[in-house]
Design an enzyme around this catalytic site. Structure first.
Site, PDB file in Angstrom:
ATOM      1  CG  HIS A 132      -0.328   0.049   2.532  1.00 27.37           C
ATOM      2  ND1 HIS A 132       0.450  -0.956   3.049  1.00 27.37           N
ATOM      3  CD2 HIS A 132      -0.369   1.006   3.510  1.00 27.37           C
ATOM      4  CE1 HIS A 132       0.862  -0.632   4.258  1.00 27.37           C
ATOM      5  NE2 HIS A 132       0.375   0.555   4.564  1.00 27.37           N
TER       6      HIS A 132
ATOM      7  CG  ASP B 241       4.784   2.800   7.461  1.00 28.00           C
ATOM      8  OD1 ASP B 241       3.906   3.168   6.668  1.00 28.00           O
ATOM      9  OD2 ASP B 241       4.576   1.982   8.385  1.00 28.00           O
TER      10      ASP B 241
ATOM     11  CG  HIS C  13      -4.265  -0.204   6.174  1.00 27.37           C
ATOM     12  ND1 HIS C  13      -4.068  -0.287   7.532  1.00 27.37           N
ATOM     13  CD2 HIS C  13      -3.293   0.635   5.710  1.00 27.37           C
ATOM     14  CE1 HIS C  13      -3.031   0.462   7.876  1.00 27.37           C
ATOM     15  NE2 HIS C  13      -2.554   1.043   6.790  1.00 27.37           N
TER      16      HIS C  13
END
Length: 305
Positions: A64, A68, A141
């Site tokens: 995704h 990070d 998410h």
């Protein structure tokens, strides 16, 4: 296959853990693949501390577009080019990954001197060849996020050379044809069927590497029966509600999935920066209370599949 964890921290790096990146070394004599799953900031620095070279990468799978998991990508792509590497590279990721790569290269006046393909994926098979199939499954998410399952195809069983010799078939090039499952005709007219002299096929390995996710039904589909499951465990069980509200899982939830899915080994990663060494040990204990075959990832951990 072997997994090499280049980064295991969630959100931000710590003194001992970088943000997410995982190498998969396919370790096959005729398929020298080196695949990268996610590319958090500083991934190329982490690579410098290993025996692996960015030029050997031929595929990068992005789960995704959160920073990070992504912000190390432009630097890695450019450094790979500046090193004079000409090997092609393919990037797979959610909608927007192509724009991200093209925009960062364009605005920074950068380019790649090697063939670069960027493929935006949806659920289903995203890559397949004679040895591996990679499927993607959407997860839970706040942004579009995927997990990947790498499925190594079954390998042919061993050739029973002794049985062939007993049947009057001399060793030679025909043995390789028979090992390949072919049917051959001998000089004396006999027809020999290769599969008749092969042991049962050897099951290929399966590895599931998840992006960030709160528990969801799709996770069970992706993890079902795999040899190794790599799953986030961002927060401890006592903070489960907070983890889920942000699209993450707790230790207990990751371990429960591994148990329900019948996986052989669970590796938990993507740990909140709030946890020091003692805190990480407590996270591992929580996981093992539910699923004993669990290991807590740390930077540069290597796991044979």
């Amino acid at each position: 296959m072997e997994l090499i964890f280049l980064g295991t921290s969630a959100g931000v790096p710590t003194r001992s853990r970088n943000v997410t990146a995982i190498l998969l070394d396919l370790q096959h004599p005729t398929h020298a693949g080196l695949w990268l799953f996610d590319c958090g900031e500083g991934t190329q620095h982490q690579l410098l501390r290993t025996t692996y070279h960015p030029g050997k990468l031929d595929k990068i799978f992005i789960t995704h577009l959160h920073g990070d998991h992504l912000f190390g990508l432009p630097g890695l792509l450019c450094s790979r080019s500046m090193a004079g590497n000409a090997n092609p590279l393919t990037i797979y990721g959610p909608a927007g990954i192509k724009e991200f790569v093209e925009t960062t290269l364009r605005l920074s006046g950068s380019w790649t001197d090697y063939p670069l393909e960027v493929i935006e994926i949806t659920e289903g098979v995203v890559f397949a060849d004679q040895r591996y199939t990679v499927t993607a499954q959407s997860l839970n998410h706040p942004v579009e996020c995927y997990g990947y399952c790498v499925d190594e195809h079954d390998k042919p069983g061993a050739l029973d050379a002794a049985a062939l010799i007993r049947d009057g078939i001399k060793p030679g090039p025909l043995f390789q044809q028979l090992k390949n499952g072919e049917t051959v005709t001998l000089d004396d007219g006999r027809v020999v069927n290769g599969p008749d002299y092969l042991a049962a096929p050897v099951a290929g390995k399966k590895v599931a590497i998840f992006g960030d996710t709160a528990p969801c039904p799709q996770a069970l589909i992706l993890a079902h029966g795999v040899d190794v499951l790599v799953h986030e465990a961002t927060l401890e069980a006592a903070m489960e509600e907070k983890a889920n509200s942000r699209g993450h899982s707790s230790t207990r939830q990751a371990a429960a999935l591994a148990q329900e899915a019948g996986v052989k080994k669970l590796i938990v990663t993507h740990l909140s920066s709030r946890y020091d060494a003692q805190g990480c040990a407590a996270l591992l204990t929580e996981c093992r209370d539910v699923f004993a075959e669990c290991e807590l990832a740390h930077d540069f951990l290597q796991v044979c599949v």
